[in-house]
Structures are given as structure tokens and as C-alpha cells.
Design an enzyme around this catalytic site. Structure first.
Site, PDB file in Angstrom:
ATOM      1  N   ASP A 178       4.096  -4.721   3.673  1.00 12.38           N
ATOM      2  CA  ASP A 178       5.536  -5.031   3.725  1.00 12.38           C
ATOM      3  C   ASP A 178       5.749  -6.488   4.154  1.00 12.38           C
ATOM      4  O   ASP A 178       6.620  -7.175   3.611  1.00 12.38           O
ATOM      5  CB  ASP A 178       6.292  -4.058   4.654  1.00 12.38           C
ATOM      6  CG  ASP A 178       5.717  -3.996   6.062  1.00 12.38           C
ATOM      7  OD1 ASP A 178       4.664  -4.619   6.319  1.00 12.38           O
ATOM      8  OD2 ASP A 178       6.324  -3.324   6.917  1.00 12.38           O
ATOM      9  N   HIS A 200       0.845  -1.205   0.000  1.00  9.45           N
ATOM     10  CA  HIS A 200       0.000   0.000   0.000  1.00  9.45           C
ATOM     11  C   HIS A 200       0.878   1.252   0.000  1.00  9.45           C
ATOM     12  O   HIS A 200       2.046   1.213   0.386  1.00  9.45           O
ATOM     13  CB  HIS A 200      -0.916  -0.003   1.220  1.00  9.45           C
ATOM     14  CG  HIS A 200      -0.142  -0.089   2.501  1.00  9.45           C
ATOM     15  ND1 HIS A 200       0.549   0.984   3.020  1.00  9.45           N
ATOM     16  CD2 HIS A 200       0.112  -1.138   3.318  1.00  9.45           C
ATOM     17  CE1 HIS A 200       1.166   0.606   4.119  1.00  9.45           C
ATOM     18  NE2 HIS A 200       0.937  -0.685   4.325  1.00  9.45           N
TER      19      HIS A 200
END
Ligand SMILES: *[C@@H]1O[C@H](CO)[C@@H](O)[C@H](O)[C@H]1NC(C)=O
Ligand SMILES: *[C@@H]1O[C@H](CO)[C@@H](O)[C@H](O)[C@H]1NC(C)=O
Length: 474
Positions: A373, A91
Site C-alpha cells: 500500500d 500483495h
């Protein structure tokens, strides 16, 4: 000139922030740059520079949109035909997930407005298209999420305007390469030619939508269906893997021991705890680096109390430790074990999709996984890209599948991370280009790796996912 472009980009970022971090004198911007600062600023995108500057690393992580970026996506000899593309994104820029205790949280506006930087020419059209969005386009519970950020004071973890712009840019870049140049999809593309999947956070759904809007402006809502992925490893159905959890526990133990050894870090946490007047343990548990990165990425000064201010020196110590932690993580290989098992399900899914496309099926030609991540990082590590930087905001990892028109039975893959071709840095194609003049990696290499070699790399005798996950006496 790719490198030159990247460099100009980094320079722009550095100038942007020089007011607060004094990276380089602003005057160097006028007539290009001295070779001295070039050396310092220009990294090899894949390998670590010899001396790591924590602030410079942090600014790369922010990924502030500036000049349009050049990239290596879609580069292939003219007799190669693009068959399918598989995009994994983190994102975009978000508001922190944690607050620094007893301080005012940074005032960042998460509404989308034209007169604020960074801006993208499609921003208003994006907002207007999102407000026409239909609930039928999303698997539950995604249909209860807002389709674009909209709070005047960001909520925790909310995507910011920066985050939206980052992914509009990603989408437009992929549009220029894959649609305009390589005609991956026909003009009258259909719903089943896309595969869209996101975790259940508003920031991942909104990032996916922004990328998709840049890629297919004014798309028909009836042709869009986002699937919900409950696991950040994108493993739903095959998540149960006890050995993976054991690797993770050992990795966390390693991380803990490294932290204990760093007396400067402990001292810094102590000082910061005194400033905000909470126990050191509580301050550390609030993961202050996440919030400090937000201050840095948005040029908002660090918080102060009547006891003093959190400052850049504190930031540098914590960020430097993070970099050292990543370095030790690579050496100790516990994270690699975790990653090989953690990334298997999504890689297996991807090669399945690729193999169906090689059989001439016209479905799922463009796959988008909007993630975190903690999704991208294990995939990078499992692929052997251990030197790759930690996934920045709006990072993109792309798998391209190509067919050689001169030998239609031959299919090849290219792997790109943030626009850099890392195909020959992967463990399954590392020395391929030394033996072969081909500019890509045979699909078989990737398939063999995912079906078998990634388990062999774990060092046991397992040759499949189930056995590797349930190995006794690990
Ligand atoms: C960053 O903030 C400082 C002080 O608030 C301001 O002077 C400077 O212009 C800002 N920089 C940018 C690029 O916005
Ligand atoms: C791998 O993918 C195939 C289909 O392509 C599926 O049948 C198999 O169960 C998957 N294996 C794992 C461990 O996810």
C-alpha cells in the site's frame, strides 16, 4: 453493464457479511435490489460517496473474491496496437502484521486447499508448479523465501489463500485481455520480454508469482527472473531525498494532531485498552485496526477477554477516523509533496521502459512490480488520483502503452486502477479529452509530467528530481 456487474459483485460481498455486519437484509438478494440499497451500495469507483460507511469501506478493502470481475483494461479502438503493459500490485490478503496485546490471535489457516473458500480452479496447479520452482529464478535474498503460503496457523504478515486467489484472478483477467485478445507476447515469449520486481517479503513475492501464474500458466521457470527491490518506494539508487523526508515528517505531525482532536477515538482506544488490560498507549501502538480488519475480512469474531469484547462499534470509530484522516490528508497536500518525490523514481523508470518500447525494442513488454500500500498510495497521489480509494488487498494499477496504427509515430497511454479507466482523472491528462476526441492520453503528457511538471507542482523553482530533493529552506 460494467457497473451492474460491479454492483452484483459488491452485493455478493455484502450478503456474505450481512450475518456479522447487518449491512442489508439478505432477502434483497432474491429479486434483485431496491433502488434505495442500490444508491447506498453503488459507489463511483473514483470519487467518494457523500456519506461514507466505515464497514462498507472495510469490505471493499478486503476485496473478497466472488464473481468474475469485469474491467476496462485493454479497451481501445481497433486501429490501436498494444505495445507494453506496466502493472503495479499490492500483495493480496495477508495475516495481520500486529497482534492485539493479550488476546488470542485469529486462527487462520495459510495452507492452500481445494475445499476451502475462496477457491480458484488453478489453485492446485499453482501449488504444484511452485513446488518445482528453482532458486535461480530469483535475485538474492528472494531465493530464501517460500514460494507459496504453507503454515496451518498463519505467520505474521503471511499471504492467505484469499490473497493467492485474488492474484490468480488478476493474472487470469490480464491473460484474457493482454495475451488472448491483444497478443502482447508471442507464444514463444522470452525471458527479456518480462520485467519482474518485488520487495523482499514472502507476501509480495508470492503475490507476484500467483499473478504471473494466472497470466502465464505453467510458465517455464528458466524464463523467469524476479528482481529484488529493497525499498517500498522502488527507488533503489535514487532513494536519498531529504525534502521528501521533511514532507513525511510534517504529514505525520498532521496525522498526530488530527488524532488528538478526536475525543471519541481516544475514548474507544481507552475502552479497548481496558478490555485487554494494557495501557492505552500500548494498545494504540499495536495498530489494532490491522488485526480487526483481518477478523472482518475472514468473518472471525473480534477477540474477547474476561473484561469484555472488542466489538463492531470500536471498529467503526477507528475506521471512520481513518477515512477522515485520508480526507484531511488530501486537503493539506503534505502527503502530495511526499508522493511527488517518492513516486518519481518508479514513474521515471516506467516512462524509460515505455520510451524504449516506442523505439521498437521488444524487451520488457510486460512489467510487474509486486509491492505494498505504501508503494501504490504515493503513486496514485502523485498522478493526481487523490480521490482514488486507499489500495485494497490485491489492488492493481496499470499503465498501458498504445500505438495508433494510422499514425505510427503517435503513442498513447491509459491508466487503470482496479479495472477502472482513470486516465482522464490524472493531473497530466485531466482536460485532454475536452480538447481532443482521442480515447487516450498522449505519452508526451506523461513524459512531460514525470520529467518536469511533477517538480513544478511542488511549488518551488525546481525542475528536476535532484534539485527538488535538496531544496533549501523548505
Ligand atoms: C460467518 O460466521 C458466522 C458465525 O461464525 C456464521 O454463522 C456465518 O455463516 C459465517 N458467514 C460466512 C459467509 O461464512
Ligand atoms: C530517469 O531515468 C533515466 C533513464 O531512463 C535515468 O538516466 C535517470 O537517471 C533517471 N532519473 C532519476 C532521478 O531517477
Amino acid at each position: 453493464s460494467n457497473l451492474k456487474h460491479l454492483f452484483m459483485c459488491l452485493l455478493a460481498i455484502s450478503i456474505y457479511f450481512s450475518a456479522i455486519v447487518h449491512l442489508i437484509p439478505v432477502s434483497t438478494a432474491k429479486n434483485g435490489v431496491s433502488s434505495k440499497s442500490r444508491k447506498r451500495i453503488m459507489p463511483d469507483p473514483v470519487t467518494e460517496p457523500p456519506v461514507t460507511d466505515p464497514v462498507y469501506e472495510a469490505l471493499l478493502y478486503c476485496n473478497i473474491p466472488s464473481v468474475a470481475e469485469r474491467s476496462m483494461e485493454g479497451h481501445a479502438p481497433h486501429h490501436f496496437k498494444l505495445v507494453s503493459v506496466h502493472v503495479f500490485i499490492r500483495h493480496g490478503d495477508r495475516y495481520p502484521l500486529y497482534v492485539i496485546p493479550k488476546t488470542k490471535r485469529p486462527e487462520i489457516d495459510c495452507t492452500l486447499v481445494a475445499n476451502r473458500k475462496p477457491y480458484h480452479p488453478k489453485l492446485e496447479a499453482f501449488v504444484s508448479h511452485m513446488s518445482k520452482g528453482s532458486g535461480a529464478s530469483f535475485e538474492s535474498p528472494l531465493n530464501s523465501l517460500p514460494l507459496y503460503p504453507n503454515h496451518p496457523l498463519c505467520e505474521m504478515g503471511e499471504l492467505t489463500q484469499t490473497g493467492v486467489v485474488q492474484h490468480l484472478q488478476n493474472g487470469q483477467l490480464l491473460r484474457d485481455i493482454y495475451l488472448k485478445k491483444h497478443k502482447l507476447l508471442p507464444n514463444d515469449w522470452s525471458a527479456d520480454q518480462l520485467y519482474l520486481e518485488t520487495t523482499g517479503k514472502s507476501r509480495t513475492l508470492q503475490s507476484g508469482l500467483a499473478l504471473l501464474y494466472g497470466f502465464l500458466p505453467d510458465f517455464d521457470w528458466k524464463k523467469i527472473y524476479f528482481r529484488h527491490q529493497p525499498s517500498a518506494l522502488f527507488c533503489s539508487g535514487t532513494c536519498y531525498c531529504p525534502v521528501r523526508n521533511q514532507y513525511l515528517e510534517k504529514e505525520q505531525r498532521r496525522q498526530y494532531l488530527l488524532r488528538l482532536k478526536n475525543s471519541q477515538l481516544e475514548k474507544t482506544y481507552g475502552e479497548m485498552a481496558k478490555i485487554v488490560d494494557v495501557p492505552t498507549k500500548q494498545l494504540r501502538a499495536a495498530n489494532p485496526i490491522d488485526s480487526m480488519l483481518c477478523h472482518l475480512c475472514h468473518n472471525v469474531s473480534f477477540p474477547c477477554t474476561r473484561n469484555g469484547c472488542v466489538d463492531m462499534e470500536h471498529f467503526k470509530v477507528i475506521k471512520t477516523h481513518q477515512i477522515e484522516d485520508e480526507r484531511e490528508r488530501r486537503e493539506k497536500k503534505l502527503y502530495l509533496g511526499y508522493s511527488l518525490l517518492g513516486a518519481h523514481p518508479i514513474l521515471n523508470q516506467t516512462i524509460g521502459r515505455m520510451q524504449r518500447a516506442t523505439e521498437g525494442r521488444k524487451e520488457e513488454l510486460f512489467a510487474l512490480y509486486s509491492a505494498h500500500d505504501v508503494t501504490l498510495s504515493p503513486v496514485l497521489s502523485a498522478l493526481g488520483l487523490s480521490e482514488a480509494r486507499f489500495p485494497r488487498f490485491a489492488a492493481r494499477l496499470i499503465f498501458e502503452l498504445w500505438q495508433d496504427r494510422e499514425k505510427p509515430n503517435e503513442h498513447s497511454v491509459r491508466i487503470l486502477y482496479n479495472g477502472v479507466d482513470v486516465t482522464f482523472h490524472t493531473s497530466f491528462c485531466q482536460d485532454h479529452h475536452k480538447r481532443s476526441p482521442k480515447p487516450m492520453c498522449p505519452l508526451e503528457n506523461l513524459v512531460r509530467f514525470v520529467k518536469r511538471d511533477m517538480f513544478v507542482a511542488l511549488g518551488g523553482s525546481s525542475t528536476n528530481y535532484y534539485d527538488a530533493c535538496h531544496r533549501e529552506g523548505f
